[in-house]
Design a protein around this motif. Sequence first.
Motif, PDB file in Angstrom:
ATOM      1  N   SER A 109     -48.911  18.617 -84.151  1.00 21.28           N
ATOM      2  CA  SER A 109     -48.817  19.283 -83.541  1.00 21.28           C
ATOM      3  C   SER A 109     -50.674  19.498 -83.041  1.00 21.28           C
ATOM      4  O   SER A 109     -50.853  18.336 -83.478  1.00 21.28           O
ATOM      5  N   GLY A 136     -48.309  30.140 -83.254  1.00 18.86           N
ATOM      6  CA  GLY A 136     -48.211  29.788 -82.084  1.00 18.86           C
ATOM      7  C   GLY A 136     -47.958  27.784 -82.735  1.00 18.86           C
ATOM      8  O   GLY A 136     -47.491  27.937 -84.228  1.00 18.86           O
ATOM      9  N   ALA A 137     -49.706  27.242 -82.606  1.00 21.13           N
ATOM     10  CA  ALA A 137     -49.716  25.933 -83.049  1.00 21.13           C
ATOM     11  C   ALA A 137     -50.129  25.987 -84.447  1.00 21.13           C
ATOM     12  O   ALA A 137     -49.780  25.483 -85.139  1.00 21.13           O
TER      13      ALA A 137
END
Length: 347
Positions: A89, A205-206
């Motif tokens: 990530s 999301g991330a």
Amino acid sequence: MIDKSEGRSGPTVAPAAPARPTSADVARRAGVSRATVSHVLNSTDHPVSERTRQRVLAAAQELQYAPNASARALRAGRSNIVLVPMSRSAVIPGQDEFLENLDRELADRDLVLLMHGDRTTNGARGAHAWAELRPAAVYLDVSRGTPAAVELLRRAGVQAILLTGVPSVTYAPTVPLDPAAAARLATQHLLTRGSRRLACLVPGGALAEVSARRHHAVVQVAAADNVPVERVDCELSSDSIAPVVGRWRDPAHRPDAVYASNDQFAILLIHKLLEAGLEVPQDIAVVGSGDDPLGAALRPALTTTSFVVPEIARVVASSIRRLLDGHDLDPDMEAALRPRLVIRESG
């Protein structure tokens, strides 16, 4: 007769790139042998006068000579490189701060940090790519450092392999760093102060992987006290947070405390709560994670949990050095990995 030279331009030839300087160029510039250049630039124990050493260093700087670390490792059969594969990530809280501190701490121990840019490699395939750079040590997540990868790295001559993450494994030394520990500490604090109905923001999301693990930790700790936890999936935007805040205006649907997963979401949440006429912490207490400086400046100031990143970098670098020297992990490891609670006004 047609003059072919008119109206036409010849092929554009890019200027040749200047040749990369070599150790032989440095030796010629300094007026010494290549062996002397090698002794100076590799800091060997071979006796070289200070005057000669300074002449070699000046020549290397003038020529902008950069030694080839991989080639040097191949010649010597060892290196001072600590290879760290880039995280899968691109957005992990505290990641940049950790790497900056790790770089400094390794340098203090005569080691060089080398980031491997492929975020996808893992297992044996990753180990092949990492071993090609002849590192002295490799530091990577347990999810990527499989038994096959560790075995391949050892066979390739990597002297120290240090894994990080949870759970710890038996086949390699492990730094049991768990991002969910910050969530457990925050939840324990909220329960201690009397909260009996919790909510947990779960960013997507991330941040999804870390936030999901933190939500799971909140649920586990709260369950021991039979305290319910409302899951709030969200993004870092007012439009995402506003609907749930609107629902919480009704006391029947309102938690008495929220763990916001990280400080950015906590700051946004406090803003939306105040905008909706709710008081923090009187109506809803809020705790974040990360100790963002903006949280301390907020009114009410944000209560948060955080890891002491420079201290984690120190014990990781120390442990790598100790493993290379044939010793156990840094004895301060366990204490350095504990998150801390910063109690302020919000909860």
